[in-house]
Design a protein around this motif. Structure first.
Motif, short mmCIF file in Angstrom:
data_model
loop_
_atom_site.label_atom_id
_atom_site.label_comp_id
_atom_site.label_asym_id
_atom_site.label_seq_id
_atom_site.Cartn_x
_atom_site.Cartn_y
_atom_site.Cartn_z
N GLU A 254 7.79 -34.20 6.70
CA GLU A 254 9.09 -34.76 6.35
C GLU A 254 10.23 -33.98 7.01
O GLU A 254 11.24 -34.56 7.44
CB GLU A 254 9.27 -34.76 4.83
CG GLU A 254 10.58 -35.35 4.36
CD GLU A 254 10.72 -35.36 2.84
OE1 GLU A 254 11.80 -35.74 2.35
OE2 GLU A 254 9.74 -34.98 2.15
N GLU A 255 10.07 -32.66 7.11
CA GLU A 255 11.09 -31.85 7.76
C GLU A 255 11.16 -32.11 9.26
O GLU A 255 12.24 -32.13 9.86
CB GLU A 255 10.82 -30.37 7.47
CG GLU A 255 10.98 -30.02 6.00
CD GLU A 255 10.55 -28.61 5.66
OE1 GLU A 255 11.17 -28.00 4.76
OE2 GLU A 255 9.59 -28.10 6.28
N ALA A 256 9.99 -32.34 9.87
CA ALA A 256 9.97 -32.73 11.29
C ALA A 256 10.73 -34.03 11.48
O ALA A 256 11.46 -34.21 12.46
CB ALA A 256 8.53 -32.86 11.78
N GLY A 257 10.58 -34.96 10.53
CA GLY A 257 11.30 -36.21 10.59
C GLY A 257 12.80 -36.01 10.51
O GLY A 257 13.58 -36.71 11.19
N GLY B 240 -5.81 -38.68 6.22
CA GLY B 240 -5.89 -39.54 7.38
C GLY B 240 -4.52 -39.77 8.00
O GLY B 240 -3.50 -39.28 7.50
N GLU B 241 -4.50 -40.55 9.08
CA GLU B 241 -3.24 -40.80 9.78
C GLU B 241 -2.18 -41.41 8.87
O GLU B 241 -1.00 -41.10 8.97
CB GLU B 241 -3.49 -41.70 10.99
CG GLU B 241 -2.25 -41.96 11.81
CD GLU B 241 -2.55 -42.64 13.13
OE1 GLU B 241 -1.84 -43.61 13.47
OE2 GLU B 241 -3.48 -42.20 13.84
N ALA B 242 -2.61 -42.28 7.96
CA ALA B 242 -1.67 -42.93 7.05
C ALA B 242 -0.91 -41.91 6.20
O ALA B 242 0.26 -42.13 5.85
CB ALA B 242 -2.39 -43.93 6.16
N ASP B 243 -1.56 -40.80 5.86
CA ASP B 243 -0.89 -39.78 5.06
C ASP B 243 0.21 -39.09 5.86
O ASP B 243 1.30 -38.81 5.33
CB ASP B 243 -1.91 -38.75 4.58
CG ASP B 243 -2.98 -39.36 3.69
OD1 ASP B 243 -2.62 -39.81 2.59
OD2 ASP B 243 -4.15 -39.42 4.11
N ALA C 290 3.11 -41.61 6.19
CA ALA C 290 3.87 -41.74 4.94
C ALA C 290 4.80 -40.56 4.74
O ALA C 290 5.95 -40.73 4.30
CB ALA C 290 2.90 -41.87 3.77
N ALA C 291 4.35 -39.37 5.06
CA ALA C 291 5.19 -38.18 4.89
C ALA C 291 6.37 -38.19 5.85
O ALA C 291 7.52 -37.92 5.46
CB ALA C 291 4.35 -36.92 5.10
N ALA C 292 6.13 -38.53 7.11
CA ALA C 292 7.21 -38.55 8.10
C ALA C 292 8.22 -39.66 7.81
O ALA C 292 9.42 -39.50 8.04
CB ALA C 292 6.64 -38.72 9.50
N ILE D 299 1.16 -39.90 15.68
CA ILE D 299 0.43 -38.78 15.10
C ILE D 299 -0.56 -38.30 16.16
O ILE D 299 -1.40 -39.06 16.62
CB ILE D 299 -0.32 -39.19 13.82
CG1 ILE D 299 0.63 -39.94 12.85
CG2 ILE D 299 -0.92 -37.95 13.15
CD1 ILE D 299 1.89 -39.19 12.49
N ALA D 300 -0.44 -37.05 16.54
CA ALA D 300 -1.24 -36.53 17.65
C ALA D 300 -2.73 -36.51 17.32
O ALA D 300 -3.13 -36.37 16.16
CB ALA D 300 -0.77 -35.13 18.03
N ARG D 301 -3.51 -36.65 18.35
CA ARG D 301 -4.95 -36.44 18.30
C ARG D 301 -5.36 -35.96 19.69
O ARG D 301 -4.65 -36.21 20.68
CB ARG D 301 -5.71 -37.72 17.94
CG ARG D 301 -5.53 -38.85 18.94
CD ARG D 301 -6.27 -40.12 18.53
NE ARG D 301 -6.15 -41.16 19.54
CZ ARG D 301 -5.13 -41.99 19.67
NH1 ARG D 301 -4.12 -41.90 18.81
NH2 ARG D 301 -5.10 -42.88 20.64
#
Length: 299
Positions: free
Chosen positions: A232-235, A260-263, A266-268, A278-280
């Motif tokens: 969230e802070e990165a956002g 997972g990616e959805a988490d 949701a945070a961002a 989301i990096a991979r």
């Protein structure tokens, strides 16, 4: 059809921290191809394999930047250069890093002295020590060369003092790497208007399980929350900077099966409504503004 090589960012290693686990992602490293330059940002374990898998010839190593001297950003710098050398590297490579990078390189060459000396004599290779130059930098302008400008901002990653966000600019495009940092509002000004902001991210709900697996319990947990940013802070930084795309990287935790990616999304999304990735490991983000190849994301 144009055969011009497209500018792109390739995430080679997407996890935060030096530990690796079966079938999990690798520690921090990225390849930025911009303006005809091959730029490696950080050299965590696995960077050499990652570059080969990304289709880059190791003989084409050009510029390497190290954000700070934690092992998950530095450990494979020497082995990368040495492996490229044994693969035929014969052109100069320039390494830019914080104070202490030169010491690391000299000690690596001392540790590998037997192998280096015997390959020079037996295989006729150039002296690897003459191919590499190390320039240690601080905050401000790091490099201005052939249309490429690189600047650095000291960020907040205690107890490491010399930890730097990096901004790469060429031909009107810009990519910013946050490095490892706690929430650091000045980073928004540094990243203002960037095409891509690659920012580290942590999920609070995964930290307890992570420290239980890794050890050092309370001490490690204290370090993580003092030295790293929540998604969230990165956002918040991306929003205040007005970037075109936010890439969450250096994920903590990156290999928790319950996350997972959805988490991460949701945070961002609590603070960032723009383009989000989301990096991979192996992820490609195109920078050219042209249609990207299959599997790429564009900015």
């Amino acid at each position: 059809m144009s055969t011009e090589k497209l500018d792109r960012l390739v995430v080679l290693g997407s996890k935060g921290g030096p530990a690796v686990r079966p079938d999990g992602p690798w520690p921090s490293s990225s390849l930025l191809e911009i303006g005809g330059r091959n730029i490696v940002v950080d050299c965590g374990l696995g960077v050499t394999r990652g570059l080969v898998d990304a289709g880059m010839s190791l003989k084409a190593l050009d510029l390497i930047f190290i954000t700070h001297l934690h092992s998950d950003h530095l450990l494979e710098l020497g082995p990368l250069i040495h492996t490229a050398w044994t693969a035929g590297l014969a052109t100069p490579v320039n390494v830019f890093g914080p104070p202490g990078t030169g010491h690391y390189w000299r000690r690596f060459c001392q540790a590998m002295e037997f192998d280096i000396e015997i390959r020079i004599v037996d295989e006729g290779r150039p002296d690897i020590r003459d191919l590499l130059s190390v320039e240690e930098f601080g905050e401000g302008l790091v490099l201005e060369e052939r249309g490429l400008t690189v600047t650095a901002l000291r960020v907040d990653h205690p107890p490491v003092i010399d930890c730097f966000a990096l901004r790469f600019e060429h031909g009107g495009r810009s990519v910013v790497f946050s490095a490892d940092t706690a929430f650091f509002p000045p980073l928004a000004d540094f990243a203002k208007g960037a095409d891509v902001l690659v920012h580290e991210a942590m999920l609070e709900e995964g930290v307890e399980r992570l420290v239980a697996r890794t050890g050092n319990g309370a001490r490690l947990k204290e370090h993580l929350f003092a030295s790293h940013s929540l998604a969230e802070e990165a956002g918040h930084i991306a929003r205040d900077a007005g970037v075109k795309r936010l890439v969450l990287n250096h994920l903590i935790p990156a290999d928790d099966p319950a996350i997972g990616e959805a988490d991460w999304v949701a945070a961002a999304r609590k603070s960032w409504a723009g383009d989000l990735t989301i990096a991979r490991d192996g992820l490609v983000v195109g920078l050219s503004g042209q249609k990207a190849a299959s599997g790429e994301e564009t900015a």
